[in-house]
Design a protein around this motif. Structure first.
Motif, mmCIF file in Angstrom:
data_model
loop_
_atom_site.group_PDB
_atom_site.id
_atom_site.type_symbol
_atom_site.label_atom_id
_atom_site.label_comp_id
_atom_site.label_asym_id
_atom_site.label_seq_id
_atom_site.Cartn_x
_atom_site.Cartn_y
_atom_site.Cartn_z
ATOM 1 N N GLU A 1 -5.419 13.088 5.814
ATOM 2 C CA GLU A 1 -6.248 14.204 5.020
ATOM 3 C C GLU A 1 -5.811 13.888 3.786
ATOM 4 O OE1 GLU A 1 -5.101 18.064 6.815
ATOM 5 O OE2 GLU A 1 -6.064 16.850 8.375
ATOM 6 N N SER A 2 -4.354 13.777 2.846
ATOM 7 C CA SER A 2 -4.509 14.059 1.532
ATOM 8 C C SER A 2 -3.134 12.998 1.435
ATOM 9 C CB SER A 2 -4.021 15.416 1.081
ATOM 10 O OG SER A 2 -3.904 15.599 -0.057
ATOM 11 N N PRO A 3 -3.425 11.834 1.790
ATOM 12 C CA PRO A 3 -1.977 10.785 1.466
ATOM 13 C C PRO A 3 -1.832 10.610 -0.327
ATOM 14 C CG PRO A 3 -4.703 9.664 1.279
ATOM 15 C CD PRO A 3 -4.394 10.928 1.985
ATOM 16 N N GLU A 4 -2.270 10.711 -0.712
ATOM 17 C CA GLU A 4 -1.803 10.529 -2.206
ATOM 18 C C GLU A 4 -1.756 12.410 -3.060
ATOM 19 O OE1 GLU A 4 -3.128 7.685 -5.173
ATOM 20 O OE2 GLU A 4 -4.151 7.047 -2.621
ATOM 21 N N GLY A 5 -1.814 12.879 -2.355
ATOM 22 C CA GLY A 5 -1.262 14.298 -2.294
ATOM 23 C C GLY A 5 -0.549 15.103 -1.183
ATOM 24 N N HIS B 1 0.521 -1.117 -0.149
ATOM 25 C CA HIS B 1 -0.029 0.279 0.319
ATOM 26 C C HIS B 1 0.487 1.021 0.189
ATOM 27 C CE1 HIS B 1 -3.027 -2.639 0.503
ATOM 28 N NE2 HIS B 1 -2.528 -3.131 1.450
ATOM 29 N N GLU B 2 2.095 1.707 -0.431
ATOM 30 C CA GLU B 2 2.421 2.815 -1.099
ATOM 31 C C GLU B 2 2.581 2.554 -2.676
ATOM 32 O OE1 GLU B 2 4.873 -0.008 1.984
ATOM 33 O OE2 GLU B 2 5.283 -0.549 0.324
ATOM 34 N N TYR B 3 2.393 4.194 -2.367
ATOM 35 C CA TYR B 3 1.953 4.887 -3.988
ATOM 36 C C TYR B 3 3.727 4.544 -4.618
ATOM 37 C CZ TYR B 3 1.444 9.258 -2.636
ATOM 38 O OH TYR B 3 2.315 10.290 -1.900
ATOM 39 N N VAL B 4 3.521 4.904 -5.826
ATOM 40 C CA VAL B 4 4.692 6.049 -6.123
ATOM 41 C C VAL B 4 4.845 6.894 -7.533
ATOM 42 C CG1 VAL B 4 5.786 4.209 -7.334
ATOM 43 C CG2 VAL B 4 7.802 5.587 -7.092
ATOM 44 N N THR C 1 -1.399 5.039 -0.090
ATOM 45 C CA THR C 1 -2.059 4.363 -0.213
ATOM 46 C C THR C 1 -2.790 5.374 0.701
ATOM 47 O OG1 THR C 1 -3.102 2.995 -0.405
ATOM 48 C CG2 THR C 1 -2.025 3.206 -2.337
ATOM 49 N N ASP C 2 -4.523 5.573 0.144
ATOM 50 C CA ASP C 2 -5.792 6.616 0.919
ATOM 51 C C ASP C 2 -6.101 4.726 1.555
ATOM 52 O OD1 ASP C 2 -8.120 7.939 1.870
ATOM 53 O OD2 ASP C 2 -9.051 6.317 -0.096
#
Length: 125
Positions: free
Chosen positions: A89-93, A10-13, A25-26
């Motif tokens: 609040e903004s995991p991918e932002g 659940h990590e994004y790159v 990630t969310d």
């Protein structure tokens, strides 16, 4: 244009050029609950794909954040250290964890695209 890939942890790159922005990630932040502390890697640290990169602590648990790809950390999110709730609040932002300069861009091919990641999290429920 940026490319986004996901890990089964659940990590994004998000890759733009030779620099990748990494975070949780969310889905991950929902599972963790309220994030209360983050420990981020220092600039200049070299990370290996799958190795420990950061720590995130929530009201429920402490979890390691792994490097989805290999590279050298060029920046950590100082705003997140001062306000860990940004990870919720903004995991991918604005709640990103760190940025790194890729040392092996072909590792991205081993990660999931958005459709595959959505199917992965759907299989967990």
């Amino acid at each position: 244009m940026s490319t986004v890939r996901y890990t089964s942890d659940h990590e994004y790159v998000r890759v733009e050029g030779e620099v990748a922005t990494v975070g949780i990630t969310d889905y991950a932040q929902q599972q963790l609950g309220d994030v209360v502390f983050v420990e981020l890697p220092a600039a200049g640290r070299k990370l290996e794909k799958g190795g420990d990169a950061a720590v995130v602590e929530s009201v429920k648990a402490a979890s390691d954040v792994f490097a989805p790809v290999s590279g050298e950390v060029v920046e950590s999110n100082a705003e997140l250290e001062g306000n860990p709730a940004l990870a919720n609040e903004s995991p991918e932002g604005e709640g990103w964890f760190f940025r790194l300069r890729l040392t092996n861009p072909s590792e991205l091919d081993e990660l999931m695209d958005e459709a595959a990641y959505k199917a992965h999290i759907a299989s967990l429920d």
